[in-house]
Scaffold this motif. Structure first.
Motif, PDB file in Angstrom:
ATOM      1  N   ASN A  64       0.828  -1.213   0.000  1.00 51.94           N
ATOM      2  CA  ASN A  64       0.000   0.000   0.000  1.00 51.94           C
ATOM      3  C   ASN A  64       0.860   1.259   0.000  1.00 51.94           C
ATOM      4  O   ASN A  64       0.575   2.216  -0.707  1.00 51.94           O
ATOM      5  CB  ASN A  64      -0.919   0.038   1.227  1.00 51.94           C
TER       6      ASN A  64
ATOM      7  N   ASN B   3       1.385   3.947  -3.114  1.00 52.44           N
ATOM      8  CA  ASN B   3       1.139   5.387  -2.966  1.00 52.44           C
ATOM      9  C   ASN B   3       2.310   6.186  -3.521  1.00 52.44           C
ATOM     10  O   ASN B   3       2.115   7.210  -4.186  1.00 52.44           O
ATOM     11  CB  ASN B   3       0.930   5.757  -1.494  1.00 52.44           C
TER      12      ASN B   3
ATOM     13  N   LYS C  87      -7.293  11.101  -5.120  1.00 50.80           N
ATOM     14  CA  LYS C  87      -7.280  10.480  -6.450  1.00 50.80           C
ATOM     15  C   LYS C  87      -8.697  10.239  -6.956  1.00 50.80           C
ATOM     16  O   LYS C  87      -9.612  10.063  -6.146  1.00 50.80           O
ATOM     17  CB  LYS C  87      -6.534   9.130  -6.384  1.00 50.80           C
TER      18      LYS C  87
ATOM     19  N   GLY D 178      -6.196   2.860   1.635  1.00 45.24           N
ATOM     20  CA  GLY D 178      -4.846   2.297   1.729  1.00 45.24           C
ATOM     21  C   GLY D 178      -4.188   2.535   3.076  1.00 45.24           C
ATOM     22  O   GLY D 178      -3.808   1.590   3.777  1.00 45.24           O
TER      23      GLY D 178
HETATM   24 MG   LIG Z   1      -3.287   4.190  -1.599  1.00 44.98          MG
END
Ligand SMILES: [Mg+2]
Ligand SMILES: Nc1ncnc2c1ncn2[C@@H]1O[C@H](COP(=O)(O)OP(=O)(O)O)[C@@H](O)[C@H]1O
Length: 527
Positions: free
Chosen positions: A413, A417, A468, A485
């Motif tokens: 995760n 990112n 996002k 996440g």
């Molecule tokens: Mg993420």
């Protein structure tokens, strides 16, 4: 008691006027309970002019059950045996209505200081309720309730007349700042709220009630969801105002979103397990044909060697033919090597998905977990080809007990990112460093991406917080997100007491650091 002696002496001037406008009932009696004077309040109660009351017995106005007690008290008072404290004695008015009172006595003295009568003051209970103990108790309960109470006046129904301390605490206003203001002044001003306020007014007008959720705005700007129900206060058939009872919904909202994110995580986990199983099936089914390809390639290869020897034997060395055959052999070697690579990838995939599915804690070398994850990430073309990677992982990290998937998911995760953040950066460099130092395993993942702006730094771990677009709204290769996440990372690593920190700034890139204490995680919880 001297207070009323004074008043009595000055009777006929200021004192009489005062006594006449007083809320209490004043009666002067002689030693034989006969009325010698009284105030207007008593006249009204008996529905007779003062002159007609003079000479009648006060006992006519005392409730049956209190008559004997009243006589005894007065007699004792005349004998200077004063009774102190609150004396209850109920009166009865001309309509036989009972008036609950407490009374106070003052002796009337003649010139020789002999007691010749009594000055009696009756105070009605109902009038005194405002400063009574009952009221004090009620107010302290009202103020200590965690529910939010507001009393609105009758004028427009929602002008604030009273608020309890809980509401003041939550909104951060003082009582003075809220008094007399309109309820709408304390609600968030936006389209949804305008609709809500309209509903509130309409409902109050037509039914005298309102129930719904409204967004209050605290003095510091915080928006606070409050479940509010307002209903009319009716006293003796008359609307005297309305009462709003509110409940702070922040905690519930937080729990709801936590549940939602937990559910989503569970869904993802079961999907992951399903996918893992499918992958294992696919990998297993692929290994048979791959073995077939590999052994035919090897067979063809060795046949070609023999064929080449035979040709040379029969027709002598021919450079051109021999080179051609060597080329074909190289082709089969390539097939053999590629199949080996494929098999290795499949084997990795299978072992990762097996590890991923492990549901019990086991001894883990986090270096192994990280290396597996990185290998797997190579399937991502952007990560494989566009990101420059510097990986430095200490192989002999101390073993800890844990769930493989807790760490693999957390690592991936954070790496994802970082990769997402570098999507449109000119420089795409990622450092992955792992080492053991002073009791903890450190995992550092650093990117040269766009960085985390200061104003969202304290939100990035919140469930559903994302900058996002959603999967379906993302254009082309643009990274998408759910905002789950980092929330997962935090909750997955919490049982291990891992510390997660990050350093970042716009344009500076970001470094996430996970510190996992070793000692705390060296006892196998399953045993
Ligand atoms: Mg993420
Ligand atoms: N390495 C990073 N660089 C820049 N922003 C980051 C980084 N890691 C996290 N963020 C920010 O934190 C947000 C939340 O991250 P996350 O919880 O993983 O959700 P998601 O990736 O689905 O958006 C991201 O949308 C992004 O704005």
């Amino acid at each position: 008691m001297t207070e009323f002696k004074e008043l009595y002496v000055r009777k006929g001037s200021v004192a009489q006027d005062y006594i006449d406008i007083a809320q209490d009932i004043y009666v002067e009696i002689n030693n034989y309970f006969k009325i010698i004077d009284c105030n207007l309040k008593f006249c009204r109660m008996m529905n007779k002019p003062r002159t007609e009351l003079f000479g009648t017995s006060i006992l006519d106005a005392i409730h049956e059950k209190d008559k004997i007690k009243f006589q005894n008290i007065i007699r004792n008072a005349l004998l200077k045996k004063f009774k102190d404290g609150i004396i209850r004695s109920d009166l009865v008015d001309y309509k036989s209505r009972i008036i609950a009172t407490t009374m106070k006595l003052n002796p009337i003295l003649d010139d020789n200081n002999n007691i010749v009568g009594m000055f009696v003051k009756f105070s009605s209970f109902r009038l005194r309720v405002e400063d009574s103990a009952v009221n004090t108790i009620f107010m302290s309960i009202y103020n200590s309730l965690t529910d939010l109470y507001t009393i609105y006046g009758t004028d427009t129904k929602i002008r604030i007349n009273h608020v309890n301390t809980s509401l003041l605490n939550i909104l951060g206003y003082t009582r003075d700042e809220m008094m007399g203001r309109h309820v709408a002044d304390f609600l968030v001003k936006n389209k949804d709220q305008e609709e809500n306020i309209k509903k509130l007014f309409k409902s109050l007008e037509s039914t005298g009630n309102f129930t719904g959720e409204v967004l209050y705005q605290a003095k510091n700007g915080e928006e606070i969801p409050i479940h509010l129900s307002i209903s009319s206060l009716v006293h003796n058939g008359k609307v005297i105002g309305s009462l709003g009872i509110g409940r702070d919904m922040r905690e519930q909202k937080r729990l709801e979103s936590e549940n939602k994110s937990f559910e989503l995580k569970l869904q993802n986990q079961s999907k992951l397990a399903e996918f893992g199983m499918m992958l294992q099936g696919v990998a297993h089914n692929m290994s048979t044909p791959l073995t077939g390809i590999k052994s035919s390639a090897q067979l063809q290869h060795s046949r070609l060697i023999k064929f080449k020897d035979k040709l040379a034997e029969k027709y002598g060395e021919d450079r051109e033919i021999s080179d051609n055959i060597t080329d074909i052999m190289k082709f089969f070697e390539l097939i053999d090597q590629s199949v080996s690579k494929l098999s290795k990838i499949i084997k990795n995939m299978m072992s990762k998905s097996r590890d991923q599915q492990s549901l019990s804690k086991e001894a883990l070398n986090l270096a192994y977990v990280m290396n597996q994850e990185i290998e797997f990430l190579y399937a991502n073309q952007f990560f494989k080809n566009r990101v420059e990677k510097n990986i430095s992982i200490q192989p002999d990290l101390p073993v800890i007990y844990g769930l493989y998937s807790d760490f693999s998911q957390s690592f991936v995760n954070i790496i994802k990112n970082g990769v997402d953040a570098m999507w449109d950066s000119p420089v795409k460099k990622m450092d992955i460093v792992m080492y053991y130092e002073s009791g903890a395993i450190f995992v550092k993942i650093k990117d040269t991406g766009k960085g985390i702006p200061h104003d969202i730094a304290d939100k990035i771990f919140d469930p559903f917080f994302t900058t996002k677009p959603k999967f379906k709204d993302a254009k082309g290769e643009e990274p998408n997100g759910t905002g789950l996440g980092l929330d997962s990372v935090r909750s997955l690593l919490k049982p291990y007491r891992a510390k997660i920190t990050f350093e970042s700034g716009p344009g500076k890139g970001t470094e996430f650091i996970i510190a996992i204490p070793v000692k705390e995680n060296q006892t196998d919880l399953n045993n």
